[in-house]
Design a protein around this motif. Structure first.
Motif, PDB file in Angstrom:
ATOM      1  N   VAL A 161      -6.913   7.917  -5.121  1.00  0.00           N
ATOM      2  CA  VAL A 161      -5.830   6.641  -4.836  1.00  0.00           C
ATOM      3  C   VAL A 161      -4.920   6.955  -3.506  1.00  0.00           C
ATOM      4  O   VAL A 161      -4.788   6.037  -2.891  1.00  0.00           O
ATOM      5  N   PHE A 162      -4.333   8.232  -3.759  1.00  0.00           N
ATOM      6  CA  PHE A 162      -3.285   8.646  -2.807  1.00  0.00           C
ATOM      7  C   PHE A 162      -3.924   8.470  -1.479  1.00  0.00           C
ATOM      8  O   PHE A 162      -3.597   7.760  -0.174  1.00  0.00           O
ATOM      9  N   ALA A 163      -5.340   9.014  -1.240  1.00  0.00           N
ATOM     10  CA  ALA A 163      -6.185   9.062   0.154  1.00  0.00           C
ATOM     11  C   ALA A 163      -6.196   7.589   0.642  1.00  0.00           C
ATOM     12  O   ALA A 163      -6.258   7.305   1.719  1.00  0.00           O
ATOM     13  N   THR A 164      -6.639   6.780  -0.597  1.00  0.00           N
ATOM     14  CA  THR A 164      -7.177   5.372   0.111  1.00  0.00           C
ATOM     15  C   THR A 164      -5.779   4.967   0.539  1.00  0.00           C
ATOM     16  O   THR A 164      -5.854   4.234   1.600  1.00  0.00           O
ATOM     17  N   CYS A 165      -4.807   4.891  -0.003  1.00  0.00           N
ATOM     18  CA  CYS A 165      -3.297   4.146   0.318  1.00  0.00           C
ATOM     19  C   CYS A 165      -2.950   4.739   1.556  1.00  0.00           C
ATOM     20  O   CYS A 165      -2.496   3.925   2.626  1.00  0.00           O
TER      21      CYS A 165
ATOM     22  N   PHE B 227      -4.597   5.949   4.161  1.00  0.00           N
ATOM     23  CA  PHE B 227      -5.734   5.333   5.128  1.00  0.00           C
ATOM     24  C   PHE B 227      -5.220   3.998   5.312  1.00  0.00           C
ATOM     25  O   PHE B 227      -5.315   3.415   6.584  1.00  0.00           O
ATOM     26  N   LEU B 228      -5.266   3.122   4.174  1.00  0.00           N
ATOM     27  CA  LEU B 228      -4.696   1.829   4.529  1.00  0.00           C
ATOM     28  C   LEU B 228      -3.337   1.455   5.374  1.00  0.00           C
ATOM     29  O   LEU B 228      -3.164   0.786   6.287  1.00  0.00           O
ATOM     30  N   VAL B 229      -2.379   2.626   5.089  1.00  0.00           N
ATOM     31  CA  VAL B 229      -1.051   2.337   5.828  1.00  0.00           C
ATOM     32  C   VAL B 229      -1.367   2.891   7.354  1.00  0.00           C
ATOM     33  O   VAL B 229      -0.809   1.923   7.974  1.00  0.00           O
TER      34      VAL B 229
ATOM     35  N   ALA C 193       0.772  -1.289  -0.211  1.00  0.00           N
ATOM     36  CA  ALA C 193      -0.019   0.082  -0.255  1.00  0.00           C
ATOM     37  C   ALA C 193       0.739   1.414   0.099  1.00  0.00           C
ATOM     38  O   ALA C 193       0.531   2.287  -0.566  1.00  0.00           O
ATOM     39  N   ALA C 194       1.994   1.293   0.683  1.00  0.00           N
ATOM     40  CA  ALA C 194       2.876   2.600   0.765  1.00  0.00           C
ATOM     41  C   ALA C 194       3.574   2.641  -0.754  1.00  0.00           C
ATOM     42  O   ALA C 194       3.672   3.802  -0.861  1.00  0.00           O
ATOM     43  N   PHE C 195       4.058   1.517  -1.320  1.00  0.00           N
ATOM     44  CA  PHE C 195       4.366   1.594  -2.275  1.00  0.00           C
ATOM     45  C   PHE C 195       3.366   2.415  -3.842  1.00  0.00           C
ATOM     46  O   PHE C 195       3.707   3.304  -4.433  1.00  0.00           O
ATOM     47  N   VAL C 196       2.152   1.680  -3.562  1.00  0.00           N
ATOM     48  CA  VAL C 196       1.224   2.707  -4.291  1.00  0.00           C
ATOM     49  C   VAL C 196       1.011   3.816  -3.946  1.00  0.00           C
ATOM     50  O   VAL C 196       0.850   4.918  -4.767  1.00  0.00           O
ATOM     51  N   LEU C 197       0.762   4.228  -2.646  1.00  0.00           N
ATOM     52  CA  LEU C 197       1.037   5.623  -2.159  1.00  0.00           C
ATOM     53  C   LEU C 197       2.201   6.578  -2.772  1.00  0.00           C
ATOM     54  O   LEU C 197       2.036   7.438  -3.335  1.00  0.00           O
ATOM     55  N   ALA C 198       3.287   5.930  -2.869  1.00  0.00           N
ATOM     56  CA  ALA C 198       4.385   6.562  -3.415  1.00  0.00           C
ATOM     57  C   ALA C 198       4.298   6.847  -5.064  1.00  0.00           C
ATOM     58  O   ALA C 198       4.461   7.753  -5.707  1.00  0.00           O
ATOM     59  N   LEU C 199       3.727   5.740  -5.658  1.00  0.00           N
ATOM     60  CA  LEU C 199       3.502   5.965  -6.849  1.00  0.00           C
ATOM     61  C   LEU C 199       2.469   7.025  -7.500  1.00  0.00           C
ATOM     62  O   LEU C 199       2.454   7.608  -8.518  1.00  0.00           O
ATOM     63  N   SER C 200       1.360   7.000  -6.538  1.00  0.00           N
ATOM     64  CA  SER C 200       0.491   8.004  -6.860  1.00  0.00           C
ATOM     65  C   SER C 200       0.977   9.628  -6.485  1.00  0.00           C
ATOM     66  O   SER C 200       0.019  10.478  -6.779  1.00  0.00           O
TER      67      SER C 200
END
Length: 434
Positions: A115-119, A121-123, A91-98
């Protein structure tokens, strides 16, 4: 949940624990994230873009701090924790990707801000849930769990609102500003909650681990400056290797080396020793929070700003169409270069005062010198401006080292003795058990 045993696949950490390879694996994601922050900001070289860069960095830092807290509480490479960690780090990687799409969505794909907000939140939820589960038998954690969960929910809600802002209510600029204000409010909630929670049932089990983890992320950020120095969007593989290129590389490395020395030579060792000497659990938690979770943010921000100023500099020097010493730096690049180093040194001054009760007058003088040099360096070719920065930074760090010589000798001697004692103990254990 005992120190050596585990419950449901989780093993508690211990006072002598150190960083694990799995935690270093987590940091690889933040290498990528830091690179994306500088890339996104380089594509938007404005004051607003710079503010967005710092907001993104502050949110990333809060996510990383959660990993550092958990690594201090539990053994991240034991039991089921690695599996949970891999999911969280994905999730942190997708956060960085976005990150480049966090403020302005690009057509033809998923909605970047959401997408950033969702990731995010998950992290943050995964970190908070693990912390609450670990401390479920701690009366203080049970009593104050709402103070742990509510700020997370409110901050994430603000980021989600920022991602879902209806475009019909704003034009392009107003939409970006409104989203930025929501993010700033989320930062205020997260960091403000950290100040009001004090210990909240958490203490630093291993001062060595805590100091080591923060030292490692500083190294990650310094490594980002090396990447930024040699990397540009179009690459340099097809361009000639020239003397200006070599000169720019050496000057950039000289500044990074001076920044490394200013932090790691004595200050990092002294801060860890102070943390070890702080025996009261709540006092240690507060000191760790203030010195590391909060004051290390401007340390990282200073390094990232410096990397932003360096980005593409070698590429320009290799371009045959560029004058030998380069062209004058754009205003934002110049401020990022000099301001990044100044911010870094200013954070080290605050750390020295808080952790060692030591004023750092040569470093203060170095910051004033950097501020005075900005208007002078503005019209200079970029390599001359970088050389001036390298000289000023090296002189400030060298002067601080000379002034601190007595304290430096004592701190480094204690660190060396500790290293010898640990090596002797490890050798003895291996001789008996291996």
């Amino acid at each position: 949940m005992g120190e050596g045993g585990g419950m449901r696949g989780v093993r508690r950490s211990a006072p002598g624990s150190r960083a694990t390879p799995l935690e270093l694996f987590y940091d690889l994601v933040f290498v990528f994230a830091f690179l994306h922050v500088t890339t996104a900001t380089a594509g938007n070289p404005t004051a607003r873009g710079l503010v967005q860069c710092l907001v993104l960095l502050a949110l990333l830092w809060w996510c990383w701090s959660g990993f550092a807290v958990l690594g201090n509480l539990i053994r991240t490479d034991q039991g089921i924790v690695p599996a949970i960690g891999f999911v969280t780090i994905a999730a942190a990687f997708v956060l960085a990707l976005s990150l480049p799409k966090a403020f302005v969505d690009r057509p033809g794909g998923l909605f970047g801000p959401l997408v950033f907000a969702t990731c995010y939140f998950l992290v943050r939820v995964s970190e908070t849930v693990i912390f609450l589960w670990i401390g479920r038998r701690n009366r203080d954690v049970r009593r104050r769990w709402r103070l742990l969960v509510l700020p997370l929910l409110l901050a994430t809600a603000l980021i989600v609102v920022a991602g879902l802002l209806p475009q019909r209510l704003f034009d392009g600029t107003a939409e970006s500003v409104a989203r930025l204000l929501c993010w700033l409010a989320a930062l205020g909630v997260e960091y403000g909650a950290g100040l009001t929670l004090r210990g909240s049932g958490w203490t630093v089990l291993s001062a060595g681990h805590w100091a080591e983890r923060h030292g490692q992320i500083v190294l990650v950020a310094l490594g980002e400056t090396i990447i930024a120095l040699g990397l540009s969007p179009s690459g340099i593989a097809g361009l000639p290797l020239t003397w200006p290129v070599l000169f720019a590389a050496l000057l950039g490395v000289a500044v990074v080396a001076a920044m490394w020395w200013a932090y790691f030579d004595t200050l990092a060792l002294g801060m860890e020793q102070t943390l070890h000497r702080t025996r009261d659990p709540e006092a240690r938690a507060i000191l760790a929070r203030n010195a590391y979770s909060y004051l290390h943010l401007p340390v990282i921000a200073g390094v990232i700003l410096f990397a932003l100023g360096l980005k593409g500099l070698i590429h320009e020097g290799a371009d045959p169409n560029t004058p030998s010493w380069g062209i004058p730096l754009p205003g934002l690049d110049l401020l990022a270069l000099y301001g990044g180093v100044a911010l870094y040194l200013l954070a080290l001054i605050a750390l020295g005062r808080l952790m060692l009760d030591a004023p750092r007058w040569p470093t203060i003088g170095g910051i004033l010198l950097l501020v005075a040099l900005v208007p002078v360096a503005g019209p200079l070719p970029e390599l001359i401006a970088l050389g001036t920065l390298a000289l000023a930074t090296t002189l400030a760090v060298a002067a601080q080292t000379v002034v601190d010589s007595r304290r430096r000798a004592g701190v480094r001697q204690k660190a060396f003795e500790e290293q010898l004692a640990a090596e002797e103990e490890h050798t003895r254990w291996r001789g008996h058990h291996l």
